[in-house]
Write a protein that holds these residues in place. Structure first.
Motif, PDB file in Angstrom:
ATOM      1  N   SER A 103       6.932  14.559  -1.298  1.00 41.42           N
ATOM      2  CA  SER A 103       5.559  15.179  -0.632  1.00 41.42           C
ATOM      3  C   SER A 103       5.193  16.642  -1.347  1.00 41.42           C
ATOM      4  CB  SER A 103       6.164  15.234   1.030  1.00 41.42           C
ATOM      5  OG  SER A 103       6.272  14.239   1.540  1.00 41.42           O
TER       6      SER A 103
ATOM      7  N   LYS B  86      -1.982   5.427  -1.624  1.00 37.08           N
ATOM      8  CA  LYS B  86      -0.994   4.331  -0.813  1.00 37.08           C
ATOM      9  C   LYS B  86       0.314   4.483  -1.086  1.00 37.08           C
ATOM     10  CE  LYS B  86      -5.110   1.994  -0.103  1.00 37.08           C
ATOM     11  NZ  LYS B  86      -6.102   2.736  -0.984  1.00 37.08           N
ATOM     12  N   GLU B  87       0.686   5.858  -1.557  1.00 34.76           N
ATOM     13  CA  GLU B  87       2.261   5.889  -1.479  1.00 34.76           C
ATOM     14  C   GLU B  87       2.747   5.657  -0.213  1.00 34.76           C
ATOM     15  OE1 GLU B  87       3.259   9.125  -4.033  1.00 34.76           O
ATOM     16  OE2 GLU B  87       2.201   8.615  -5.665  1.00 34.76           O
ATOM     17  N   ASP B  88       4.143   5.563  -0.137  1.00 32.77           N
ATOM     18  CA  ASP B  88       4.856   5.447   0.928  1.00 32.77           C
ATOM     19  C   ASP B  88       5.520   6.840   1.363  1.00 32.77           C
ATOM     20  OD1 ASP B  88       6.152   4.569   3.302  1.00 32.77           O
ATOM     21  OD2 ASP B  88       7.867   3.577   1.988  1.00 32.77           O
ATOM     22  N   LEU B  89       4.504   7.930   1.701  1.00 29.86           N
ATOM     23  CA  LEU B  89       4.840   9.292   1.954  1.00 29.86           C
ATOM     24  C   LEU B  89       4.176   9.522   3.076  1.00 29.86           C
ATOM     25  CD1 LEU B  89       4.902  10.768  -1.583  1.00 29.86           C
ATOM     26  CD2 LEU B  89       7.027  10.455  -0.305  1.00 29.86           C
TER      27      LEU B  89
ATOM     28  N   ARG C 222       0.202   9.230   3.678  1.00 26.70           N
ATOM     29  CA  ARG C 222      -0.305   8.546   4.599  1.00 26.70           C
ATOM     30  C   ARG C 222      -1.441   9.384   5.711  1.00 26.70           C
ATOM     31  NH1 ARG C 222       4.487   5.354   4.441  1.00 26.70           N
ATOM     32  NH2 ARG C 222       5.769   6.944   5.558  1.00 26.70           N
TER      33      ARG C 222
ATOM     34  N   GLU D 211       3.911   9.682  11.852  1.00 26.12           N
ATOM     35  CA  GLU D 211       5.014  10.068  10.525  1.00 26.12           C
ATOM     36  C   GLU D 211       6.354  10.856  10.910  1.00 26.12           C
ATOM     37  OE1 GLU D 211       4.927   8.907   7.688  1.00 26.12           O
ATOM     38  OE2 GLU D 211       3.176   8.089   8.465  1.00 26.12           O
TER      39      GLU D 211
ATOM     40  N   ARG E  84       8.469   8.686  13.179  1.00 31.00           N
ATOM     41  CA  ARG E  84       9.356   7.840  12.229  1.00 31.00           C
ATOM     42  C   ARG E  84      10.374   8.661  11.888  1.00 31.00           C
ATOM     43  NH1 ARG E  84       5.299   6.543   9.269  1.00 31.00           N
ATOM     44  NH2 ARG E  84       4.758   4.686  10.308  1.00 31.00           N
TER      45      ARG E  84
END
Length: 229
Positions: free
Chosen positions: A58, A80-83, A87, A125, A128
């Motif tokens: 991040s 589009k990264e999974d961070l 997001r 986030e 999660r």
């Protein structure tokens, strides 16, 4: 002869022997506390590594964001990264594009929708990241009482043996008392790391949430300036 007796007594009070000699109730308590302790360490190690990885990635994304001259290009590339930060950034850009797609732009409405969209993304986030952390709090608060239940049950069994054999000899009392104290020790062994880890991980998550909110506020300010332009 005395040495042999001491060795035998010591072996009888080993953790494995105490478990095997315990009745079904105390065994269930010991097994449950052992599993809780293993589960605690799985969560501690897993979440610790996850937070370290997410925090580093991040930070790298935010550095790239503040250096980027074209937000749309960054969105099409790294957005589009999974961070979590990616997001939140994606939620802001998506709302910006929807709100400014028409011929007439409601500036105040756009600002409000941008703030709501990014705040909702930050909340999602953090939900999660907080997943399974509450289990540590549960184990930390419940495990000592479960161990205490095993202790009380073991002491009751020890008194029953004393009454049955009509003897207060240490050889009669020691196994039951040792089982009881062993259950207490297992409860503390599960609870202490759980409480420490819960406090530490919660502190780290609070800091990360504050950092994510600062990023969202900074991006919101950037988009607000675009509206003024």
């Amino acid at each position: 002869m005395t040495g042999i007796e001491v060795t035998t007594s010591a072996s009888m009070l080993s953790p494995i022997t105490l478990f095997l000699q315990a009745d079904i109730i105390v065994k269930a308590v010991m097994i449950g506390l052992t599993l809780a302790s293993i589960w605690t360490w799985v969560i501690i190690i897993g979440h610790g590594m996850k937070l370290r990885r997410v925090g580093a990635k991040s930070e790298a994304f935010e550095r790239d964001f503040w250096k980027a001259e074209d937000v749309d290009r960054l969105y099409d590339g790294a957005g589009k990264e999974d961070l979590p930060s990616a997001r939140v950034f994606s939620a802001g850009v998506s709302e910006w594009r929807r709100s400014t797609a028409g011929k007439v732009v409601d500036r105040e409405g756009t600002r409000s929708r941008l703030a709501t969209a990014m705040a909702a993304s930050v909340g999602a986030e953090m939900d999660r990241l907080y997943d399974r952390i509450s289990i540590l709090a549960t184990i930390g608060s419940v495990a000592p009482f479960v161990g205490l239940f095993g202790t009380v049950w073991g002491i009751m069994r020890a008194f029953t043996d004393i009454a049955g054999k009509q003897s207060t000899n240490l050889a009669v009392v020691a196994p039951g008392i040792a089982e009881a104290l062993f259950a207490t020790a297992l409860g503390l062994f599960a609870a202490i790391p759980a409480v420490i880890a819960y406090n530490r991980l919660t502190h780290r998550l609070n800091r990360f949430e504050a950092k994510l909110n600062r990023f969202a506020d900074g991006f919101h300010a950037t988009l607000s300036r675009e509206l003024e332009a």
